[in-house]
Design a protein around this motif. Structure first.
Motif, short mmCIF file in Angstrom:
data_model
loop_
_atom_site.label_atom_id
_atom_site.label_comp_id
_atom_site.label_asym_id
_atom_site.label_seq_id
_atom_site.Cartn_x
_atom_site.Cartn_y
_atom_site.Cartn_z
N ARG A 29 57.06 78.49 20.31
CA ARG A 29 56.88 78.62 21.75
C ARG A 29 56.21 77.35 22.27
O ARG A 29 55.34 76.80 21.58
CB ARG A 29 55.99 79.81 22.09
N VAL A 30 56.59 76.93 23.48
CA VAL A 30 55.92 75.78 24.09
C VAL A 30 55.39 76.22 25.45
O VAL A 30 56.14 76.76 26.28
CB VAL A 30 56.88 74.58 24.26
N ASN A 31 54.09 76.01 25.64
CA ASN A 31 53.44 76.39 26.90
C ASN A 31 52.66 75.18 27.40
O ASN A 31 52.00 74.51 26.60
CB ASN A 31 52.50 77.57 26.65
N LEU A 32 52.77 74.90 28.68
CA LEU A 32 52.26 73.63 29.21
C LEU A 32 51.10 73.85 30.16
O LEU A 32 51.04 74.85 30.87
CB LEU A 32 53.37 72.90 29.98
N TRP A 33 50.21 72.85 30.19
CA TRP A 33 49.10 72.86 31.14
C TRP A 33 48.95 71.45 31.68
O TRP A 33 49.42 70.51 31.03
CB TRP A 33 47.81 73.32 30.45
N THR A 34 48.33 71.24 32.75
CA THR A 34 48.13 72.17 33.84
C THR A 34 49.17 71.78 34.89
O THR A 34 49.20 70.62 35.30
CB THR A 34 46.70 72.01 34.42
N VAL A 35 50.01 72.71 35.28
CA VAL A 35 51.16 72.42 36.12
C VAL A 35 50.92 73.04 37.50
O VAL A 35 50.94 74.25 37.65
CB VAL A 35 52.46 72.99 35.50
N ASN A 36 50.72 72.17 38.48
CA ASN A 36 50.43 72.67 39.83
C ASN A 36 51.57 72.39 40.81
O ASN A 36 51.46 72.74 41.99
CB ASN A 36 49.12 72.08 40.34
N ASP A 37 52.63 71.78 40.33
CA ASP A 37 53.78 71.46 41.17
C ASP A 37 54.93 72.41 40.79
O ASP A 37 55.32 72.48 39.62
CB ASP A 37 54.18 70.00 40.91
N VAL A 38 55.45 73.11 41.79
CA VAL A 38 56.45 74.15 41.50
C VAL A 38 57.72 73.53 40.90
O VAL A 38 58.29 74.08 39.94
CB VAL A 38 56.79 74.95 42.79
N ALA A 39 58.16 72.39 41.42
CA ALA A 39 59.39 71.78 40.90
C ALA A 39 59.23 71.40 39.43
O ALA A 39 60.13 71.61 38.61
CB ALA A 39 59.76 70.56 41.74
N ARG A 40 58.09 70.83 39.10
CA ARG A 40 57.83 70.47 37.70
C ARG A 40 57.77 71.73 36.82
O ARG A 40 58.30 71.76 35.71
CB ARG A 40 56.51 69.68 37.60
#
Ligand code: G3P
Ligand code: MG
Length: 279
Positions: free
Chosen positions: A244-255
């Motif tokens: 599994r790959v989980n990313l941080w910290t993503v605050n842009d909806v398109a990204r």
């Protein structure tokens, strides 16, 4: 094998970073409640041990940014207030909420998203115990990503993993807990003590060399890199290899959408209220 990921929606999961930290003070029970209210699938929180070995939810090594330690006479002579030097009883005297209204880190107080009727509850926030979070997870079946903060060089170093695993077992929430850390030795310890628990390797700045064999050697089920070092091809490659790959910290909806389309299971965001339903 852990069943943690079966407790998440199959696609487009939003993880509230330190709780819904743009709506309430980070790593408090109010931020946790707000995360669930706004529809996040899970939350991420940071775990450290106090001087007397109790697991609490707190991000920084020092108490100054997110508590009123600097304002209390009893704390003045202990500057710069390293959390690991204080007992749970001492930490329980701290106000862990008012700084949020004063500093307004996301502008949500000034713009009225955080309503005045919520202020009294924000002022009442304390440094929570890990037990409080696990009790919430058990009661609401709400998954949690526990990030074990690196406490190398403090007395907590040897006890952090056993203390956290004891609490997870006591609450019977092994299927609702994902344990992550930048300190990969902690993950090895978790795997050795309880291979049923889901673990995830955090990475910042660069990826470990020989990433796939490295992750297999750690016994983790997931990889948590800073989204800034990730190209979507890597997510696909790891997905194909069973991680599994989980990313941080993503605050842009398109990204966030781009990462989910590439195969990410969840994205960790400061703005869960803006992400839910849009991935
Ligand atoms: O778990 C992802 C993220 O929380 C790691 O960074 O500094 O926000 O704890 P930090
Ligand atoms: Mg964290």
């Amino acid at each position: 094998m852990s069943s943690f990921f079966y407790n998440l929606p199959s696609v487009g999961c939003v993880c509230a970073h330190r709780g819904a930290r743009s709506l309430a003070p980070e790593n408090t029970l109010l931020a946790l409640a707000r995360a669930r209210e706004c529809g996040a699938a899970l939350w991420e929180t940071d775990v450290q041990l106090t001087a007397d070995g109790k697991a609490v939810l707190f991000h920084d090594r020092l108490l100054g940014r997110t508590t009123n330690a600097a304002e209390l006479d009893a704390f003045v002579s202990f500057a710069p207030w390293a959390l690991a030097d204080f007992t749970l009883e001492q930490l329980s005297r701290l106000d862990a909420g008012s700084w949020f209204l004063r500093d307004d880190p996301f502008g949500t107080v000034a713009d009225g998203v955080v309503r005045e009727t919520e202020h009294a509850e924000i002022h009442r926030q304390k440094v929570p115990l890990l037990d409080d979070a696990l009790e919430y997870s058990r009661r609401h079946r709400f998954p949690v990503n526990l990030e074990l903060k690196d406490q190398s060089g403090t007395p907590a170093e040897l006890d952090l993993v056993p203390v956290v695993l004891e609490a997870v077992a006591r609450f019977g929430v092994g299927d609702l807990v994902l344990i992550s850390s930048f300190n990969h030795d902690y993950l090895r310890q978790v795997h050795n003590l309880n291979p049923q628990l889901a673990t995830a390797a955090l990475a910042e700045g660069s990826h470990p060399e020989n990433l796939l064999p490295y992750l297999r050697g750690l016994g983790v089920v997931a990889y948590h890199p800073d989204q800034q070092i990730v190209e979507t091809g890597l997510i696909h490659e790891l997905d194909m290899a069973g991680f599994r790959v989980n990313l941080w910290t993503v605050n842009d909806v398109a990204r966030a959408r781009e990462l989910v389309v590439a195969g990410a299971t969840f994205i960790c965001t400061d703005w869960p209220q803006k992400m839910v339903g849009r991935l």
